[in-house]
Enzyme design. Structure first.
Site, mmCIF file in Angstrom:
data_model
loop_
_atom_site.group_PDB
_atom_site.id
_atom_site.type_symbol
_atom_site.label_atom_id
_atom_site.label_comp_id
_atom_site.label_asym_id
_atom_site.label_seq_id
_atom_site.Cartn_x
_atom_site.Cartn_y
_atom_site.Cartn_z
ATOM 1 N N GLU A 15 -4.587 -1.615 -7.935
ATOM 2 C CA GLU A 15 -5.798 -0.941 -7.465
ATOM 3 C C GLU A 15 -5.433 0.470 -7.033
ATOM 4 O O GLU A 15 -4.304 0.728 -6.606
ATOM 5 C CB GLU A 15 -6.410 -1.711 -6.291
ATOM 6 N N ASN A 20 -7.019 3.111 -4.372
ATOM 7 C CA ASN A 20 -8.008 3.314 -3.319
ATOM 8 C C ASN A 20 -8.240 4.803 -3.110
ATOM 9 O O ASN A 20 -7.304 5.557 -2.859
ATOM 10 C CB ASN A 20 -7.521 2.683 -2.011
ATOM 11 N N ARG A 56 0.857 -1.173 0.000
ATOM 12 C CA ARG A 56 0.000 0.000 0.000
ATOM 13 C C ARG A 56 0.903 1.236 0.000
ATOM 14 O O ARG A 56 1.642 1.491 0.963
ATOM 15 C CB ARG A 56 -0.902 -0.006 1.227
ATOM 16 N N ARG A 76 -4.007 -13.832 -0.725
ATOM 17 C CA ARG A 76 -4.403 -12.459 -0.459
ATOM 18 C C ARG A 76 -3.556 -11.870 0.652
ATOM 19 O O ARG A 76 -3.401 -12.464 1.709
ATOM 20 C CB ARG A 76 -5.885 -12.398 -0.062
#
Length: 317
Positions: free
Chosen positions: A281, A283, A210, A233
């Site tokens: 991704e 966010n 992240r 995951r």
């Protein structure tokens, strides 16, 4: 500043890791006043401004009773210096309706972070498609034949719903294609729902990183969420282990390419998910990992965010 937080119920916060809590704590430390509400507390009556029934709160420093309510009242959103939209997904119809109310509040003079129209325009999985040069091969479709053709080309793939969060509904299919048809049916609801398919990135074993970007500037540390056991995951909600680490060369490259573009569109805070140098991704709704990075590295992410928010308010934009 007077700050309104639009989020899930405060009673549900896990304050030992919650990013919104860390924002509130830093804001109060600087003397800013806090109020909170949930999206269902927003309202708009003909001829009147958008309002919210809010709880004016103060943080107590206690781990159990961590906030106290000092007043409850109905307030036009334009009366706040900043309104932070921090509602967690799902990104459903109710979320979209909330962004419309918040956008009307903007027209009346409110300052909403992240910008409501930008939240709608950047669905967290689809948003990566604009930045193809930084992503792994990706397909968005309802069509079963298209998914099977993508699998035939790339052999090992990941399938996931567009509206999932925290690793929910993610499947990995190997070269043998075992259960591919059943997985497609489960995710696309027999062709009625759109899904995302990506080439599997084996570097996931080193973590799904992240990377936080605040006002177009990367936080210099990421949180690598490393899968545990037989899991694929890395999401913390799925049992991944969070390990903070300095940004790598590819992380900086991706963050510096995307961060300023999205900041200019009103996304003050974004969280980029990066696996093995590939963006997976973006966010925008309620990016997390402030506390984990701060605790493990000493770099004060909440302070960086409140600095950016104060600059935004001072600029009058």
């Amino acid at each position: 500043m007077n700050i309104l937080i639009v989020a899930d119920a405060l009673e549900l916060f896990k304050i030992y890791k919650d990013t919104t809590f860390s924002m509130m704590r830093e804001a109060q430390r600087r003397g800013h006043k806090l109020a909170a509400c949930e999206p269902q507390h927003l309202g708009w009556q003909r001829g009147r401004p958008v309002t919210a029934t809010v709880r004016e709160v103060a943080l107590t420093g206690d781990k159990n009773e961590w906030f106290r309510v000092e007043a409850t009242r109905e307030v036009p959103l334009r009366e706040y210096d900043a309104v932070l939209m921090r509602k967690d997904p799902p990104f459903d119809a109710e979320y979209i309706y909330a962004t419309h109310l918040l956008e009307q509040a903007e027209r009346e003079g409110a300052r909403v972070v992240n910008k409501p129209s930008a939240l709608r325009d950047h669905p967290e999985k689809l948003a990566i498609m604009e930045f193809a040069e930084h992503t792994t091969p990706t397909l968005v479709t309802r069509d079963e034949k298209a998914v099977k053709a993508f699998h035939a080309e790339h052999q090992e793939i990941i399938l996931k719903p567009l509206d999932g969060m925290g690793g929910m509904g993610i499947f990995r299919v190997g070269a043998d294609g075992l259960n591919l048809g059943s997985i497609i049916e489960t995710l696309n609801k027999h062709g009625t729902q759109t899904i995302m398919v990506q080439r599997f990135v084996p570097e996931i074993v080193k973590g799904d990183k992240r990377v936080l970007v605040i006002d177009g500037k990367p936080v210099p540390y990421s949180l690598a969420r490393i899968p545990q056991g037989s899991e694929i995951r890395g999401n913390l909600a799925a049992g991944g282990k969070g390990v903070a680490q300095p940004l790598g060369e590819e992380d900086w490259k991706i963050a510096n390419a995307i961060g300023p573009v999205l900041a200019a569109r009103g996304l003050l805070l974004i969280g980029l998910d990066v696996i093995g140098g590939s963006l997976t991704e973006i966010n925008v709704t309620s990016p997390t990992c402030f506390q984990e990075i701060t605790e493990q590295t000493g770099f004060d992410v909440p302070a960086m965010f409140i600095d950016a928010l104060e600059r935004l308010v001072a600029s009058g934009q």
